[in-house]
Design an enzyme around this catalytic site. Structure first.
Site, short mmCIF file in Angstrom:
data_model
loop_
_atom_site.label_atom_id
_atom_site.label_comp_id
_atom_site.label_asym_id
_atom_site.label_seq_id
_atom_site.Cartn_x
_atom_site.Cartn_y
_atom_site.Cartn_z
N HIS A 55 7.85 31.37 -8.10
CA HIS A 55 7.56 32.54 -8.93
C HIS A 55 7.22 33.78 -8.11
O HIS A 55 6.54 33.67 -7.08
CB HIS A 55 6.35 32.26 -9.83
N CYS A 88 8.74 20.50 -16.41
CA CYS A 88 9.99 20.70 -15.69
C CYS A 88 10.87 19.46 -15.65
O CYS A 88 12.10 19.57 -15.71
CB CYS A 88 9.70 21.26 -14.30
N ALA A 131 6.51 18.34 -13.48
CA ALA A 131 5.66 17.46 -14.26
C ALA A 131 6.48 16.88 -15.41
O ALA A 131 7.31 17.57 -15.98
CB ALA A 131 4.46 18.23 -14.79
N LYS A 150 13.66 27.98 -8.72
CA LYS A 150 13.80 28.38 -10.14
C LYS A 150 12.62 29.22 -10.61
O LYS A 150 11.57 29.23 -9.96
CB LYS A 150 13.98 27.15 -11.03
N HIS A 188 0.42 30.07 -9.93
CA HIS A 188 0.85 28.88 -9.17
C HIS A 188 2.23 29.12 -8.58
O HIS A 188 3.00 29.93 -9.10
CB HIS A 188 0.89 27.64 -10.09
N ASP A 199 10.04 19.72 -8.27
CA ASP A 199 8.76 20.45 -8.09
C ASP A 199 7.60 19.64 -7.48
O ASP A 199 6.46 19.75 -7.97
CB ASP A 199 8.30 21.04 -9.44
N GLU A 256 10.64 32.59 -17.83
CA GLU A 256 10.16 31.26 -17.53
C GLU A 256 11.39 30.35 -17.45
O GLU A 256 12.39 30.57 -18.14
CB GLU A 256 9.20 30.76 -18.62
N ASP A 258 9.47 25.34 -8.11
CA ASP A 258 9.02 26.45 -8.94
C ASP A 258 8.73 27.57 -7.93
O ASP A 258 7.99 27.37 -6.97
CB ASP A 258 7.72 25.98 -9.62
N SER A 300 4.58 33.85 -16.75
CA SER A 300 3.94 32.60 -17.19
C SER A 300 2.48 32.53 -16.78
O SER A 300 1.76 31.63 -17.20
CB SER A 300 4.69 31.38 -16.60
C1 VGL Z 1 5.78 23.42 -14.25
C2 VGL Z 1 4.15 24.39 -15.52
C3 VGL Z 1 4.46 25.64 -15.02
C4 VGL Z 1 6.47 22.18 -13.81
C5 VGL Z 1 6.11 24.65 -13.74
O1 VGL Z 1 7.01 22.14 -12.69
O2 VGL Z 1 6.48 21.19 -14.58
N1 VGL Z 1 4.80 23.30 -15.16
N2 VGL Z 1 5.45 25.76 -14.14
ZN ZN Z 2 5.69 27.54 -13.04
#
Ligand code: VGL
Ligand code: ZN
Length: 186
Positions: free
Chosen positions: A52, A133, A129, A94, A69, A8, A101, A50, A58
Site C-alpha cells: 500500500h 486476501c 489471511a 497488490k 499496514h 501475503d 482496496e 499487500d 483502507s
Molecule cells: C489483508 C486486511 C487488509 C490480507 C490485507 O492480506 O488478508 N487483510 N489488507
Molecule cells: Zn491491506
C-alpha cells in the site's frame, strides 16, 4: 500445470506486526515445504504481497477499517524472513493505488495472464489471511476457471469476528474449492 500461490506472508500480518494474525507464522513451515516441492517439480510458485501507499484508503485515518499496514518499502511490508523464496518464484504486488482496496491477488495485477502464459489451470492457495486476501483470491480464481485447492494448515484468519475464518472456509468450499492438508500434497 499446477501453481502454488503464497498470499501475503508479510511481517505486518505476523505476530508483532501492525495487523497481526494470531499464530500467523505457523503457516510458514508448511508453505516452505510446499515451495520446495513445487520448485523441485518445475511448477510455478507465486507470492503476493499487500503493497500500500502511505495514504491508502483502507487505513482508518483515511476512512477505512484497518490500522496502517504493509506500506510499500517498509519492514512491515517485507515478506517474513523465514519464508523460503524459490529462485524462479514470481512476486505480485497488490492494492498499490491509494483509492483502491484489493484483497485478491488477481485484482489489477496481471496474475491471471501470468498463469495462463505458464499453462497453469490448477492453483494451490496458502497464506494470510483466510478471511480476506486468501478468500478473495480463491473466489476470483474460481470465477476465472481455475481448479482451486486450499491448504488448511497453511492459512490463518484475522477473525475480526471470531468465526470469520470458519465462514470463509465454508464459502470457499461452497464455491468449489477443495480443502487439503499439506501432508496430502507433499
Ligand atoms: C489483508 C486486511 C487488509 C490480507 C490485507 O492480506 O488478508 N487483510 N489488507
Ligand atoms: Zn491491506
Amino acid at each position: 500445470m499446477k501453481a502454488l500461490i503464497v498470499v501475503d506472508v508479510q511481517n505486518d500480518f505476523c505476530p508483532g506486526g501492525a495487523l497481526a494474525v494470531a499464530k500467523g507464522e505457523i503457516v510458514i513451515e508448511p508453505i516452505n515445504k510446499l515451495s520446495q516441492l513445487f520448485e523441485s517439480e518445475g511448477m510455478a510458485v507465486i507470492f503476493t504481497r499487500d503493497w500500500h501507499p502511505a495514504n491508502h484508503s483502507s487505513f482508518k485515518k483515511y476512512g477505512g477499517i484497518w490500522p496502517v499496514h504493509c506500506v510499500a518499502g517498509t519492514h512491515g511490508a517485507e515478506l517474513h524472513a523465514d519464508l523460503y523464496f524459490p529462485g524462479v518464484a514470481i512476486l505480485v504486488s497488490k492494492a498499490t493505488l491509494p483509492e483502491k482496496e484489493a484483497y485478491s491477488g488477481f485484482q489489477q495485477t496481471g496474475l491471471a495472464s501470468w498463469l495462463h502464459d505458464m499453462d497453469v489451470d490448477h492453483i494451490v492457495v496458502t497464506g494470510l489471511a483466510t478471511d480476506y486476501c486468501v478468500k478473495n483470491t480463491v473466489f476470483d480464481a474460481i470465477t476465472l476457471g481455475f481448479k482451486v485447492d486450499v491448504v488448511i494448515d497453511a492459512v490463518m484468519p484475522v477473525n475480526l469476528n471470531p468465526d470469520d475464518g470458519e465462514k470463509a472456509i465454508a464459502e470457499m468450499v461452497e464455491r468449489g474449492a477443495v480443502m487439503l492438508k499439506s501432508n496430502e500434497i507433499l
